[in-house]
Design an enzyme around this catalytic site. Structure first.
Site, PDB file in Angstrom:
ATOM      1  N   LYS A  96      -3.369   5.840  -1.467  1.00 19.87           N
ATOM      2  CA  LYS A  96      -2.668   4.636  -1.893  1.00 19.87           C
ATOM      3  C   LYS A  96      -3.448   3.464  -1.306  1.00 19.87           C
ATOM      4  O   LYS A  96      -3.473   3.272  -0.084  1.00 19.87           O
ATOM      5  CB  LYS A  96      -1.226   4.616  -1.407  1.00 19.87           C
ATOM      6  CG  LYS A  96      -0.477   3.352  -1.843  1.00 19.87           C
ATOM      7  CD  LYS A  96       0.844   3.190  -1.122  1.00 19.87           C
ATOM      8  CE  LYS A  96       1.412   1.801  -1.422  1.00 19.87           C
ATOM      9  NZ  LYS A  96       2.605   1.489  -0.604  1.00 19.87           N
ATOM     10  N   GLY A 157       9.407  -4.607   1.625  1.00 17.26           N
ATOM     11  CA  GLY A 157      10.538  -4.662   2.535  1.00 17.26           C
ATOM     12  C   GLY A 157      11.519  -5.784   2.291  1.00 17.26           C
ATOM     13  O   GLY A 157      12.502  -5.931   3.026  1.00 17.26           O
ATOM     14  N   GLY A 185       9.554  -3.819  -2.599  1.00 15.26           N
ATOM     15  CA  GLY A 185      10.621  -4.760  -2.911  1.00 15.26           C
ATOM     16  C   GLY A 185      11.891  -4.161  -3.470  1.00 15.26           C
ATOM     17  O   GLY A 185      12.883  -4.870  -3.651  1.00 15.26           O
ATOM     18  N   ASN A 206      10.607   3.006   0.481  1.00 14.68           N
ATOM     19  CA  ASN A 206      10.575   3.332   1.897  1.00 14.68           C
ATOM     20  C   ASN A 206      11.736   2.659   2.624  1.00 14.68           C
ATOM     21  O   ASN A 206      12.735   3.274   2.961  1.00 14.68           O
ATOM     22  CB  ASN A 206       9.238   2.945   2.517  1.00 14.68           C
ATOM     23  CG  ASN A 206       9.036   3.511   3.924  1.00 14.68           C
ATOM     24  OD1 ASN A 206       7.939   3.493   4.443  1.00 14.68           O
ATOM     25  ND2 ASN A 206      10.055   4.036   4.558  1.00 14.68           N
ATOM     26  N   THR A 207      11.630   1.339   2.811  1.00 15.80           N
ATOM     27  CA  THR A 207      12.586   0.614   3.642  1.00 15.80           C
ATOM     28  C   THR A 207      14.027   0.769   3.168  1.00 15.80           C
ATOM     29  O   THR A 207      14.950   0.923   3.986  1.00 15.80           O
ATOM     30  CB  THR A 207      12.222  -0.880   3.688  1.00 15.80           C
ATOM     31  OG1 THR A 207      10.851  -1.010   4.082  1.00 15.80           O
ATOM     32  CG2 THR A 207      13.084  -1.625   4.670  1.00 15.80           C
TER      33      THR A 207
END
Length: 262
Positions: A96, A157, A185, A206-207
């Protein structure tokens, strides 16, 4: 089924591994999500000292495809060097690719991104570039050899969802055959479902899961939202319109005369 660089996946979720409260919560979140690709930053490991050995052993036990990430790189040279170290450490040519332009927004640095992607693709890497919705940059990335594009929804995030939906629609229309994955986002399952309804092929998270009150339940919610969004897209969404359209036709509708005299 999602196909990236010749590999097929049943899940359309890619899951980051940073920020979880414990290794066990990470493990449960990954298993609950059904994600078959997990991203790992090289900065979580040490190629020489192996200081992240326990973390790497956990990732190995999950049995997912590992997608190393060049997170934090500011130049093409740094990103290429990080990708090469990741190939040695993780034993994969998948990467990535991130080249960051701004510390506040973590916006991709498009010139460096294209430069790094060109070098890495020539070196045999399967590159998944984190980019913006810029079509000219996307064209150059595809020309460089990137078979997948990963435009951001909003800053990493931020949990603000899809800020530029018009541009994301344009990218989907402009690259109908290229797998497109919204990266960054996404804050709620509805954001993920919306991206899938637009015809995107996957979502990287992720977040939103790692920092949720209950990451395991949130992983389940996102998995179902992504699946629902894809099914809706395949079913064929109706187009929005300005005026009402009655679901029951008014022509021929019976009506009754009221006799006020009685």
């Amino acid at each position: 089924m999602l196909e990236l660089y010749g590999k097929k996946f049943t899940s359309r979720m890619l899951l980051g591994t940073a920020g979880y409260a414990s290794p066990d919560i990470l493990r449960q979140a990954v298993e609950t999500s059904g994600a078959e690709i997990v991203t790992v930053s090289l900065r979580r490991e040490s190629a020489r000292a192996r200081t992240g050995q326990g973390f790497w052993e956990l990732i190995e036990k999950l049995g997912r495809l590992v997608l190393p990430n060049t997170a934090g790189c500011r130049t093409a040279k740094e990103a290429v060097a990080t990708a090469q170290m990741a190939r040695e450490l993780f034993g994969t040519t998948w990467i990535k690719l991130e080249v960051i332009a701004n510390d506040d927004t973590l916006q991709p640095e498009l010139f460096g991104l294209v430069e790094a992607a060109t070098e890495l693709c020539a070196d045999g890497f399967q590159v998944l570039p984190y980019t913006t919705e810029d079509l000219s940059a996307a064209e150059r990335l595809v020309a460089a050899g990137c078979d997948v594009l990963m435009p951001w929804g909003s800053p990493i995030g931020s949990a603000r969802g899809l800020l530029n939906k018009t541009a994301l629609h344009s990218m989907r229309a402009y690259f109908p055959e290229t797998p497109l994955i919204v990266d960054a986002g996404i804050g709620t399952p509805s954001h993920a479902a919306e991206a899938m309804e637009m015809g995107y092929d996957g979502v990287l998270l992720n977040t939103a899961i790692a920092k949720a009150g209950d990451p395991i339940k949130m992983a389940e919610a996102f998995a179902k939202a992504i699946q629902a969004g894809r099914i809706a897209y395949e079913a064929g969404l109706i187009e929005p319109r300005d005026m009402a359209t009655p679901s029951t036709p008014v022509a021929g509708t019976p009506f009754f005369k009221i006799d006020h005299a009685s």
